[in-house]
Design a protein around this motif. Structure first.
Motif, PDB file in Angstrom:
ATOM      1  N   PRO A 158      13.039 -17.728  10.518  1.00  0.00           N
ATOM      2  CA  PRO A 158      14.055 -17.608   9.461  1.00  0.00           C
ATOM      3  C   PRO A 158      13.522 -17.857   8.051  1.00  0.00           C
ATOM      4  O   PRO A 158      14.185 -17.516   7.084  1.00  0.00           O
ATOM      5  N   TRP A 159      12.310 -18.433   7.917  1.00  0.00           N
ATOM      6  CA  TRP A 159      11.768 -18.741   6.578  1.00  0.00           C
ATOM      7  C   TRP A 159      10.593 -17.848   6.230  1.00  0.00           C
ATOM      8  O   TRP A 159       9.878 -18.110   5.258  1.00  0.00           O
ATOM      9  N   ALA A 160      10.397 -16.788   7.025  1.00  0.00           N
ATOM     10  CA  ALA A 160       9.249 -15.896   6.806  1.00  0.00           C
ATOM     11  C   ALA A 160       9.702 -14.579   6.196  1.00  0.00           C
ATOM     12  O   ALA A 160      10.851 -14.165   6.357  1.00  0.00           O
ATOM     13  N   TRP A 161       8.785 -13.937   5.530  1.00  0.00           N
ATOM     14  CA  TRP A 161       9.081 -12.644   4.911  1.00  0.00           C
ATOM     15  C   TRP A 161       9.372 -11.577   5.955  1.00  0.00           C
ATOM     16  O   TRP A 161       9.074 -11.737   7.145  1.00  0.00           O
ATOM     17  N   THR A 162       9.957 -10.462   5.515  1.00  0.00           N
ATOM     18  CA  THR A 162      10.161  -9.287   6.352  1.00  0.00           C
ATOM     19  C   THR A 162       9.143  -8.245   5.913  1.00  0.00           C
ATOM     20  O   THR A 162       9.174  -7.797   4.761  1.00  0.00           O
ATOM     21  N   THR A 169       0.858  -1.187   0.000  1.00  0.00           N
ATOM     22  CA  THR A 169       0.000   0.000   0.000  1.00  0.00           C
ATOM     23  C   THR A 169       0.896   1.240   0.000  1.00  0.00           C
ATOM     24  O   THR A 169       1.985   1.179   0.566  1.00  0.00           O
ATOM     25  N   PRO A 170       0.505   2.355  -0.618  1.00  0.00           N
ATOM     26  CA  PRO A 170      -0.770   2.577  -1.300  1.00  0.00           C
ATOM     27  C   PRO A 170      -0.860   1.800  -2.613  1.00  0.00           C
ATOM     28  O   PRO A 170       0.154   1.343  -3.144  1.00  0.00           O
ATOM     29  N   ALA A 171      -2.094   1.680  -3.108  1.00  0.00           N
ATOM     30  CA  ALA A 171      -2.340   0.970  -4.364  1.00  0.00           C
ATOM     31  C   ALA A 171      -1.968   1.865  -5.540  1.00  0.00           C
ATOM     32  O   ALA A 171      -2.022   3.095  -5.431  1.00  0.00           O
ATOM     33  N   PRO A 172      -1.596   1.265  -6.674  1.00  0.00           N
ATOM     34  CA  PRO A 172      -1.294   2.069  -7.858  1.00  0.00           C
ATOM     35  C   PRO A 172      -2.492   2.947  -8.219  1.00  0.00           C
ATOM     36  O   PRO A 172      -3.631   2.507  -8.170  1.00  0.00           O
ATOM     37  N   GLY A 173      -2.208   4.205  -8.541  1.00  0.00           N
ATOM     38  CA  GLY A 173      -3.267   5.127  -8.966  1.00  0.00           C
ATOM     39  C   GLY A 173      -4.088   5.680  -7.817  1.00  0.00           C
ATOM     40  O   GLY A 173      -5.037   6.436  -8.043  1.00  0.00           O
ATOM     41  N   ALA A 174      -3.733   5.291  -6.563  1.00  0.00           N
ATOM     42  CA  ALA A 174      -4.543   5.740  -5.421  1.00  0.00           C
ATOM     43  C   ALA A 174      -4.541   7.265  -5.341  1.00  0.00           C
ATOM     44  O   ALA A 174      -3.478   7.883  -5.407  1.00  0.00           O
ATOM     45  N   PRO A 175      -5.723   7.889  -5.201  1.00  0.00           N
ATOM     46  CA  PRO A 175      -5.759   9.333  -4.996  1.00  0.00           C
ATOM     47  C   PRO A 175      -5.420   9.631  -3.533  1.00  0.00           C
ATOM     48  O   PRO A 175      -6.082   9.137  -2.631  1.00  0.00           O
ATOM     49  N   LEU A 176      -4.362  10.386  -3.304  1.00  0.00           N
ATOM     50  CA  LEU A 176      -3.911  10.670  -1.944  1.00  0.00           C
ATOM     51  C   LEU A 176      -3.884  12.167  -1.725  1.00  0.00           C
ATOM     52  O   LEU A 176      -3.697  12.939  -2.677  1.00  0.00           O
ATOM     53  N   THR A 177      -4.041  12.567  -0.466  1.00  0.00           N
ATOM     54  CA  THR A 177      -3.894  13.995  -0.163  1.00  0.00           C
ATOM     55  C   THR A 177      -2.400  14.312  -0.065  1.00  0.00           C
ATOM     56  O   THR A 177      -1.613  13.452   0.366  1.00  0.00           O
ATOM     57  N   PRO A 178      -1.971  15.508  -0.436  1.00  0.00           N
ATOM     58  CA  PRO A 178      -0.572  15.862  -0.218  1.00  0.00           C
ATOM     59  C   PRO A 178      -0.272  15.782   1.277  1.00  0.00           C
ATOM     60  O   PRO A 178      -1.136  16.052   2.099  1.00  0.00           O
ATOM     61  N   GLY A 179       0.946  15.376   1.632  1.00  0.00           N
ATOM     62  CA  GLY A 179       1.311  15.276   3.053  1.00  0.00           C
ATOM     63  C   GLY A 179       1.953  13.939   3.358  1.00  0.00           C
ATOM     64  O   GLY A 179       2.500  13.275   2.483  1.00  0.00           O
ATOM     65  N   THR A 180       1.823  13.537   4.637  1.00  0.00           N
ATOM     66  CA  THR A 180       2.536  12.338   5.104  1.00  0.00           C
ATOM     67  C   THR A 180       1.665  11.089   4.960  1.00  0.00           C
ATOM     68  O   THR A 180       0.484  11.109   5.307  1.00  0.00           O
ATOM     69  N   HIS A 181       2.278  10.041   4.458  1.00  0.00           N
ATOM     70  CA  HIS A 181       1.596   8.745   4.296  1.00  0.00           C
ATOM     71  C   HIS A 181       2.538   7.630   4.722  1.00  0.00           C
ATOM     72  O   HIS A 181       3.752   7.809   4.731  1.00  0.00           O
ATOM     73  N   THR A 182       1.935   6.466   5.030  1.00  0.00           N
ATOM     74  CA  THR A 182       2.753   5.293   5.353  1.00  0.00           C
ATOM     75  C   THR A 182       2.703   4.324   4.178  1.00  0.00           C
ATOM     76  O   THR A 182       1.622   3.986   3.699  1.00  0.00           O
ATOM     77  N   VAL A 183       3.878   3.903   3.730  1.00  0.00           N
ATOM     78  CA  VAL A 183       3.977   2.869   2.695  1.00  0.00           C
ATOM     79  C   VAL A 183       4.225   1.547   3.406  1.00  0.00           C
ATOM     80  O   VAL A 183       5.069   1.464   4.305  1.00  0.00           O
ATOM     81  N   HIS A 184       3.465   0.506   3.026  1.00  0.00           N
ATOM     82  CA  HIS A 184       3.667  -0.842   3.582  1.00  0.00           C
ATOM     83  C   HIS A 184       4.121  -1.782   2.479  1.00  0.00           C
ATOM     84  O   HIS A 184       3.690  -1.646   1.328  1.00  0.00           O
ATOM     85  N   GLY A 185       4.947  -2.763   2.853  1.00  0.00           N
ATOM     86  CA  GLY A 185       5.356  -3.745   1.853  1.00  0.00           C
ATOM     87  C   GLY A 185       5.962  -4.972   2.492  1.00  0.00           C
ATOM     88  O   GLY A 185       5.972  -5.121   3.721  1.00  0.00           O
ATOM     89  N   TYR A 186       6.443  -5.888   1.635  1.00  0.00           N
ATOM     90  CA  TYR A 186       7.148  -7.086   2.106  1.00  0.00           C
ATOM     91  C   TYR A 186       8.479  -7.190   1.390  1.00  0.00           C
ATOM     92  O   TYR A 186       8.675  -6.600   0.314  1.00  0.00           O
ATOM     93  N   ALA A 187       9.401  -7.912   1.996  1.00  0.00           N
ATOM     94  CA  ALA A 187      10.665  -8.248   1.341  1.00  0.00           C
ATOM     95  C   ALA A 187      10.982  -9.697   1.680  1.00  0.00           C
ATOM     96  O   ALA A 187      10.638 -10.192   2.759  1.00  0.00           O
ATOM     97  N   LEU A 188      11.592 -10.376   0.717  1.00  0.00           N
ATOM     98  CA  LEU A 188      11.957 -11.790   0.877  1.00  0.00           C
ATOM     99  C   LEU A 188      13.407 -11.937   0.492  1.00  0.00           C
ATOM    100  O   LEU A 188      13.807 -11.414  -0.545  1.00  0.00           O
TER     101      LEU A 188
END
Ligand code: MTE
Length: 362
Positions: free
Chosen positions: A305-309, A255-274
């Motif tokens: 040890p076998w789980a995503w971050t 998140t955010p999703a592609p094309g998401a309409p957002l207000t200018p300002g601070t947002h949190t980006v969430h994701g995963y890494a493997l």
């Protein structure tokens, strides 16, 4: 509830074979993926097997071939639980298809990946009971389903090297998130091969065969292979290209999703890494200007040890369009390639390029 008791908001690529991935925001911030949210990848009809009559054959280069019921597996072998992320080798293929078409393949976005607690017996304990010969260098698996894309349809299967098959993390699992393994995820029993592409975690397991060579099954010898960009998959002989096994370093914005309409300002980006097998994610960088400048994300400690971050980062968006980019680093200081163009391959596997999401603030 949708098909196979999945959430209604799954992105269903096909109903039969059932191929579906969750909406990315359903994965965000959840170390363990609920069963109703877990992606599912199938090459044929989901078989309905009766746990009471199910039998596992262990054969090939072994001193004592075995036939085991589910009760045998439960009673004769010590139970173990491993929290492991499964990731399809075709995850993020849609971005490769945007570079150049890949006919006949599922356009997975970035959520053909999920994490569960898997419980069952160690494959190594079952193999030890059968007494493998010293020249059994590979262990092959065969499922009960038949891949309908092949003419004639063939059972799904594959193999892993014996050194991996005898590692403590590889399970014959009959429970997922502390419940009986559902049919769509391979019940009554499937293999779980943490750190490898999802295809090696064979579902509806029927047979475990100790072999000198890798499996000759279509999905080991001809598919799930990284072919050179100029190869014609229809004309390549069995064994061409690189057989995919160990997973590769990857990361994606959820998140955010592609094309998401957002207000200018601070947002949190969430994701995963493997990270790849036996590697750890050490850093995730996030950019809001397409990769010119970066800041570091906060990494959640993985569930094992076998789980995503999972990670998140605070970003500041001025008014206007922005490209959010993420890339991960591992403990060998390796990172991801910048563009999918450099990774394009004819079957569309292992897109590990920087994850990019276009948004508009304003
Ligand atoms: N096992 C069988 N028997 N048949 C399949 O089609 N798909 C494989 C693997 N095991 C498959 C299989 C692939 S490509 C992946 S990514 C994972 O199962 C997906 O597991 P899931 O459906 O539980 O998410």
């Amino acid at each position: 509830m949708g098909t196979w008791n999945k959430r209604d908001d799954m992105l269903v690529h096909s109903l039969d074979p059932y191929n579906a991935e969750p909406s990315p925001d359903a994965l965000a911030g959840q170390p363990i993926t609920p069963v109703d949210t877990f992606y599912s990848r199938n090459h044929g009809h989901v078989p309905t097997l009766d746990p009471a009559t199910w039998r596992l054959t262990v054969d090939g280069l072994v001193a004592r071939p075995l036939e085991l019921s589910l009760a045998d597996l439960r009673e004769k072998f010590e139970p173990h639980t491993v929290t492991a992320t499964l990731c399809c080798a075709g995850n993020r293929r849609a971005e490769l298809m945007a570079v150049r078409d890949i006919p006949g393949q599922t356009p997975w976005r970035s959520a053909a990946v999920s994490t569960a607690r898997w419980s069952g017996a160690r494959l190594r304990d079952v193999l030890a009971a059968a007494g493998p010969h010293h020249d059994a260098r590979h262990v092959a698996f065969t499922g009960a389903d038949h891949a309908t894309s092949l003419d004639p349809p063939q059972p799904f299967g594959g193999s892993i090297p014996a050194a991996k098959a005898t590692a403590a993390e590889v399970l014959l699992a009959w429970r997922m998130n502390d419940e009986p393994l559902p049919a769509v995820h391979g019940g009554p029993v499937r293999v779980i091969v943490p750190g490898y592409i999802g295809a090696r975690s064979v579902k509806w397991l029927q047979r475990v065969t100790a072999r000198r060579e890798p499996s000759a099954n279509h999905f080991q010898a001809l598919d799930y292979r990284l072919l050179p960009a100029d190869a014609d998959p229809a004309a390549t002989p069995p064994g061409a290209g690189l057989a995919l096994g160990v997973a590769a370093l990857n990361a994606a914005v959820l998140t955010p999703a592609p094309g998401a309409p957002l207000t200018p300002g601070t947002h949190t980006v969430h994701g995963y890494a493997l990270a790849g097998e036996h590697r750890a994610v050490t850093r995730v960088d996030v950019s809001t200007d397409g990769g010119t400048t970066w800041r570091q994300a906060v990494l959640d400690p993985p569930a094992g040890p076998w789980a995503w971050t999972l990670w998140h980062a605070l970003i500041h968006l001025p008014p206007g369009p922005a490209e959010i980019v993420a890339r991960a680093w591992d403990d060998s200081a390796a990172t991801q390639p910048e563009h999918p163009d450099a990774l394009w391959n004819p079957l569309g596997y292992l897109n590990t390029a920087w994850s990019r999401v276009d948004v508009v603030a304003g």
